[in-house]
Design a protein around this motif. Structure first.
Motif, PDB file in Angstrom:
ATOM      1  N   UNK A 170      -4.153 -15.176  14.263  1.00 22.70           N
ATOM      2  CA  UNK A 170      -5.282 -14.704  14.736  1.00 22.70           C
ATOM      3  C   UNK A 170      -5.927 -14.199  14.399  1.00 22.70           C
ATOM      4  N   UNK A 171      -5.494 -12.581  14.201  1.00 28.89           N
ATOM      5  CA  UNK A 171      -6.585 -11.205  13.353  1.00 28.89           C
ATOM      6  C   UNK A 171      -5.436 -10.815  12.611  1.00 28.89           C
ATOM      7  N   UNK A 172      -6.310 -11.186  11.264  1.00 26.81           N
ATOM      8  CA  UNK A 172      -5.932 -10.687  10.222  1.00 26.81           C
ATOM      9  C   UNK A 172      -5.083  -9.289   9.884  1.00 26.81           C
ATOM     10  N   UNK A 173      -4.671  -8.886   8.870  1.00 29.29           N
ATOM     11  CA  UNK A 173      -4.255  -7.258   8.879  1.00 29.29           C
ATOM     12  C   UNK A 173      -4.479  -6.809   7.310  1.00 29.29           C
ATOM     13  N   UNK A 174      -5.838  -6.353   7.642  1.00 30.58           N
ATOM     14  CA  UNK A 174      -6.196  -6.398   5.846  1.00 30.58           C
ATOM     15  C   UNK A 174      -5.041  -5.015   5.466  1.00 30.58           C
ATOM     16  N   UNK A 175      -5.231  -5.241   4.064  1.00 29.59           N
ATOM     17  CA  UNK A 175      -4.079  -5.013   3.128  1.00 29.59           C
ATOM     18  C   UNK A 175      -4.251  -3.866   2.142  1.00 29.59           C
ATOM     19  N   UNK A 176      -4.278  -2.701   1.601  1.00 26.21           N
ATOM     20  CA  UNK A 176      -5.102  -2.352   1.076  1.00 26.21           C
ATOM     21  C   UNK A 176      -5.188  -2.864  -0.752  1.00 26.21           C
ATOM     22  N   UNK A 177      -3.809  -3.253  -1.241  1.00 25.23           N
ATOM     23  CA  UNK A 177      -3.703  -3.893  -2.285  1.00 25.23           C
ATOM     24  C   UNK A 177      -2.635  -5.056  -2.331  1.00 25.23           C
TER      25      UNK A 177
END
Length: 67
Positions: free
Chosen positions: A59-66
């Motif tokens: 529902x709420x994706x979590x961004x990642x650095x790489x």
């Protein structure tokens, strides 16, 4: 003709037919082993349960650095 390998039982009847058509088309070429391996890996994935259910989207994706 040789009997089909046991792993082909994981494939649907239409997939088994498609496999045979692809193998016939690849007979005598360098692609034959590649086609056979691809179908075997597909059967193994089906046996492992891949494709049985729909993916669960976040529902709420979590961004990642790489990645």
């Amino acid at each position: 003709m040789d009997p089909e390998p046991a792993w082909t039982t994981a494939l649907s009847p239409s997939d088994r037919e498609a496999r045979l058509r692809e193998l016939e088309a690849a007979a005598g070429t360098d692609r034959f082993d590649e086609v056979q391996r691809s179908w075997r890996e597909t059967a193994e994935a089906i046996s492992a349960g891949l494709g049985r259910s729909q993916p669960e989207w976040l529902q709420h994706p979590t961004p990642v650095e790489r990645p």
